[in-house]
Design a protein around this motif. Structure first.
Motif, mmCIF file in Angstrom:
data_model
loop_
_atom_site.group_PDB
_atom_site.id
_atom_site.type_symbol
_atom_site.label_atom_id
_atom_site.label_comp_id
_atom_site.label_asym_id
_atom_site.label_seq_id
_atom_site.Cartn_x
_atom_site.Cartn_y
_atom_site.Cartn_z
ATOM 1 N N THR A 1 0.863 -1.191 0.000
ATOM 2 C CA THR A 1 0.000 0.000 0.000
ATOM 3 C C THR A 1 0.896 1.237 0.000
ATOM 4 O OG1 THR A 1 -1.800 -1.105 1.171
ATOM 5 C CG2 THR A 1 -1.743 1.300 1.269
ATOM 6 N N LEU A 2 0.605 2.164 -0.899
ATOM 7 C CA LEU A 2 1.436 3.357 -1.058
ATOM 8 C C LEU A 2 0.555 4.595 -0.911
ATOM 9 C CD1 LEU A 2 4.408 4.014 -1.754
ATOM 10 C CD2 LEU A 2 3.696 4.218 -4.146
ATOM 11 N N LYS A 3 0.886 5.456 0.075
ATOM 12 C CA LYS A 3 0.167 6.712 0.290
ATOM 13 C C LYS A 3 1.117 7.860 -0.024
ATOM 14 C CE LYS A 3 -2.777 4.711 3.892
ATOM 15 N NZ LYS A 3 -3.256 4.808 5.292
ATOM 16 N N LEU A 4 0.679 8.761 -0.929
ATOM 17 C CA LEU A 4 1.565 9.814 -1.426
ATOM 18 C C LEU A 4 0.915 11.194 -1.305
ATOM 19 C CD1 LEU A 4 2.578 8.029 -4.737
ATOM 20 C CD2 LEU A 4 4.008 8.228 -2.696
ATOM 21 N N THR A 5 1.716 12.174 -1.018
ATOM 22 C CA THR A 5 1.322 13.581 -1.129
ATOM 23 C C THR A 5 2.453 14.303 -1.852
ATOM 24 O OG1 THR A 5 0.058 13.473 0.937
ATOM 25 C CG2 THR A 5 0.648 15.653 0.111
ATOM 26 N N VAL A 6 2.213 14.685 -3.104
ATOM 27 C CA VAL A 6 3.260 15.300 -3.926
ATOM 28 C C VAL A 6 2.733 16.611 -4.511
ATOM 29 C CG1 VAL A 6 4.401 13.122 -4.476
ATOM 30 C CG2 VAL A 6 2.537 13.918 -5.933
ATOM 31 N N PRO A 7 3.622 17.612 -4.700
ATOM 32 C CA PRO A 7 3.159 18.918 -5.226
ATOM 33 C C PRO A 7 2.788 18.859 -6.695
ATOM 34 C CG PRO A 7 5.534 18.913 -4.961
ATOM 35 C CD PRO A 7 5.047 17.643 -4.363
ATOM 36 N N ASN A 8 3.461 17.965 -7.446
ATOM 37 C CA ASN A 8 3.212 17.867 -8.879
ATOM 38 C C ASN A 8 3.077 16.394 -9.271
ATOM 39 O OD1 ASN A 8 3.674 20.771 -9.462
ATOM 40 N ND2 ASN A 8 5.783 20.258 -8.820
ATOM 41 N N SER A 9 2.398 16.171 -10.392
ATOM 42 C CA SER A 9 2.278 14.797 -10.894
ATOM 43 C C SER A 9 3.669 14.245 -11.218
ATOM 44 C CB SER A 9 1.406 14.784 -12.151
ATOM 45 O OG SER A 9 1.361 13.484 -12.687
ATOM 46 N N GLN A 10 3.915 13.013 -10.809
ATOM 47 C CA GLN A 10 5.235 12.405 -11.053
ATOM 48 C C GLN A 10 5.135 10.886 -11.047
ATOM 49 O OE1 GLN A 10 7.847 12.510 -7.321
ATOM 50 N NE2 GLN A 10 6.483 14.302 -7.027
ATOM 51 N N GLU A 11 6.141 10.249 -11.637
ATOM 52 C CA GLU A 11 6.199 8.790 -11.681
ATOM 53 C C GLU A 11 6.881 8.260 -10.424
ATOM 54 O OE1 GLU A 11 8.072 7.681 -15.345
ATOM 55 O OE2 GLU A 11 6.178 7.762 -16.450
ATOM 56 N N ILE A 12 6.258 7.240 -9.853
ATOM 57 C CA ILE A 12 6.773 6.615 -8.625
ATOM 58 C C ILE A 12 6.975 5.125 -8.884
ATOM 59 C CG2 ILE A 12 6.343 6.143 -6.188
ATOM 60 C CD1 ILE A 12 6.704 9.084 -6.736
ATOM 61 N N GLU A 13 8.082 4.607 -8.407
ATOM 62 C CA GLU A 13 8.389 3.181 -8.566
ATOM 63 C C GLU A 13 8.163 2.446 -7.235
ATOM 64 O OE1 GLU A 13 12.533 1.623 -9.151
ATOM 65 O OE2 GLU A 13 11.848 1.386 -11.226
ATOM 66 N N PHE A 14 7.474 1.302 -7.295
ATOM 67 C CA PHE A 14 7.312 0.517 -6.069
ATOM 68 C C PHE A 14 7.229 -0.972 -6.426
ATOM 69 C CE2 PHE A 14 3.106 0.214 -7.486
ATOM 70 C CZ PHE A 14 2.304 -0.530 -6.623
ATOM 71 N N THR A 15 7.203 -1.822 -5.402
ATOM 72 C CA THR A 15 7.226 -3.280 -5.600
ATOM 73 C C THR A 15 5.824 -3.833 -5.342
ATOM 74 O OG1 THR A 15 7.934 -3.576 -3.310
ATOM 75 C CG2 THR A 15 9.644 -3.542 -4.974
ATOM 76 N N PRO A 16 5.099 -4.263 -6.372
ATOM 77 C CA PRO A 16 3.723 -4.717 -6.181
ATOM 78 C C PRO A 16 3.608 -6.081 -5.489
ATOM 79 C CG PRO A 16 4.388 -5.021 -8.454
ATOM 80 C CD PRO A 16 5.490 -4.254 -7.792
ATOM 81 N N ILE A 17 4.659 -6.906 -5.577
ATOM 82 C CA ILE A 17 4.601 -8.218 -4.926
ATOM 83 C C ILE A 17 5.524 -8.199 -3.713
ATOM 84 C CG2 ILE A 17 4.723 -10.727 -5.325
ATOM 85 C CD1 ILE A 17 4.330 -10.289 -8.212
ATOM 86 N N GLY A 18 5.501 -7.077 -3.034
ATOM 87 C CA GLY A 18 6.214 -6.965 -1.766
ATOM 88 C C GLY A 18 5.205 -7.110 -0.649
ATOM 89 N N GLY A 19 5.169 -6.161 0.220
ATOM 90 C CA GLY A 19 4.164 -6.177 1.283
ATOM 91 C C GLY A 19 4.421 -7.274 2.306
ATOM 92 N N ILE A 20 3.319 -7.794 2.848
ATOM 93 C CA ILE A 20 3.423 -8.799 3.907
ATOM 94 C C ILE A 20 3.637 -10.176 3.299
ATOM 95 C CG2 ILE A 20 2.193 -9.853 5.842
ATOM 96 C CD1 ILE A 20 0.645 -7.250 6.123
ATOM 97 N N ASP A 21 4.587 -10.919 3.875
ATOM 98 C CA ASP A 21 4.835 -12.294 3.484
ATOM 99 C C ASP A 21 5.116 -12.448 1.989
ATOM 100 O OD1 ASP A 21 5.103 -15.017 3.900
ATOM 101 O OD2 ASP A 21 2.998 -15.433 3.527
ATOM 102 N N PRO A 22 6.097 -11.740 1.445
ATOM 103 C CA PRO A 22 6.402 -11.855 0.014
ATOM 104 C C PRO A 22 7.333 -13.041 -0.249
ATOM 105 C CG PRO A 22 7.836 -10.227 0.974
ATOM 106 C CD PRO A 22 6.992 -10.775 2.100
ATOM 107 N N THR A 23 6.957 -14.239 0.147
ATOM 108 C CA THR A 23 7.871 -15.377 0.102
ATOM 109 C C THR A 23 7.281 -16.551 -0.655
ATOM 110 O OG1 THR A 23 7.016 -16.272 2.174
ATOM 111 C CG2 THR A 23 8.893 -14.781 2.324
ATOM 112 N N SER A 24 8.181 -17.432 -1.049
ATOM 113 C CA SER A 24 7.806 -18.763 -1.513
ATOM 114 C C SER A 24 8.118 -19.731 -0.372
ATOM 115 C CB SER A 24 8.611 -19.154 -2.752
ATOM 116 O OG SER A 24 8.351 -18.268 -3.821
#
Length: 313
Positions: A174-197
């Motif tokens: 989950t990503l919460k953002l407050t930015v002054p201008n529109s911009q590209e953000i990079e994050f890991t979608p299969i991270g979070g809780i328990d990102p394991t095999s």
């Protein structure tokens, strides 16, 4: 013919002695009163010349404490659970632990069968079966050697009843953002809780894991299967009853999103696969060279790589 008082006294004494030496009821006479078994266990049948006896109690050889277990009727219906073991007539007694145990079956009034499971406890095991009747008590002593262990030979996997894949979705980052201008953000979608095999072996066999517990035996792991054919992963795993986890190959996957000016919130959901397959583990007995097979299941859980990025309004 004249008999002296002295002779009469001797006859009476002999009669009295004979009566005392033969109490009421026939003596308990098991065909075997000492049983010695190898660690692998087995069955010993004991015959009796008389049926007038019962199992009074069962004692541990080491501590003289009485042994608890389950009591079954002649129809193999459990009538008592976790009680002191005793048996008046026909039936069965069970004392089963994860690494040793025995069953005693009285299927006929003049017959007893003692069945020892394999002794994987690491030490010798023994118990006494105390029989009683009107004539007194008799003891059958049972001793069993400790196992010399097993060596790993091989493991094979197959698609058994109830096996296969099932898919489900989990919430990721989950990503919460407050930015002054529109911009590209990079994050890991299969991270979070328990990102394991992860994977785990399970088995209904009481001794499925004791033989290899201290050896950390590496085994091949299934990667996927198709049309009944199983394909294996390059990396090896550990045969153990404990859950084994590692980072997923998708843990560091990056996704770029465009965050608008101001406050915004994004979250990801990703797909997981639960795969269940059956296995047969083959071990070789260090003492006899015989092979032992253990059946069970392996459950593997891992991300599939599919994901969604959701803008939270």
């Amino acid at each position: 013919m004249f008999k002296s008082p002295f002779s009469y006294s001797i006859v009476c004494s002999l009669i009295l002695f004979s009566c005392i030496d033969n109490p009421e009821g026939p003596a308990i006479s098991p065909s075997v009163d000492q049983i010695e078994m190898e660690a692998e266990g087995g069955i010993q049948q004991i015959d009796f010349s008389s049926a007038e006896w019962k199992i009074e109690r069962i004692e541990n050889v080491k501590s003289d404490s009485r042994i608890f277990g389950d009591i079954y009727s002649p129809e193999n219906v459990r009538v008592s659970e976790n009680v002191l073991l005793e048996l008046e007539r026909e039936g069965k007694l069970d004392a089963i632990w994860p690494n040793k145990g025995f069953s005693i079956v009285r299927s006929g009034q003049d017959m007893l069968e003692i069945n020892l499971l394999e002794n994987s406890s690491g030490e010798e095991f023994g118990f006494r079966v105390i029989l009683s009747s009107e004539s007194g008590e008799s003891t059958i002593t049972v001793s069993q050697k400790a196992s010399q262990g097993y060596k790993f030979k091989e493991i094979t996997y197959f698609v058994g009843d109830g096996d296969g894949d099932s898919l489900y979705w989990k919430r990721g980052t989950t990503l919460k953002l407050t930015v002054p201008n529109s911009q590209e953000i990079e994050f890991t979608p299969i991270g979070g809780i328990d990102p394991t095999s992860s994977y785990i072996f399970t088995s209904k066999s009481l001794d499925a894991f004791v033989w290899l517990k201290s050896d950390s035996v590496e085994v091949k792991l299934p990667a996927h299967f198709q049309d009944g054919q199983i394909y294996y992963a390059e990396d090896m795993g550990i045969y153990t009853e404990y859950l084994q986890s590692e980072l997923s190959e998708f843990t560091n996957l990056k996704e770029t999103i465009t965050a608008p000016a101001g406050y915004s919130e994004f979250r990801s959901e990703y797909e997981m696969r639960r795969r269940i397959l059956s296995y047969v583990l083959v071990l070789t007995n260090n003492r006899t060279g015989d092979e032992k097979e253990i059946e069970g299941k392996i459950t593997l859980v891992a991300p599939t790589g599919n994901y969604e990025v959701i803008s939270v309004e």
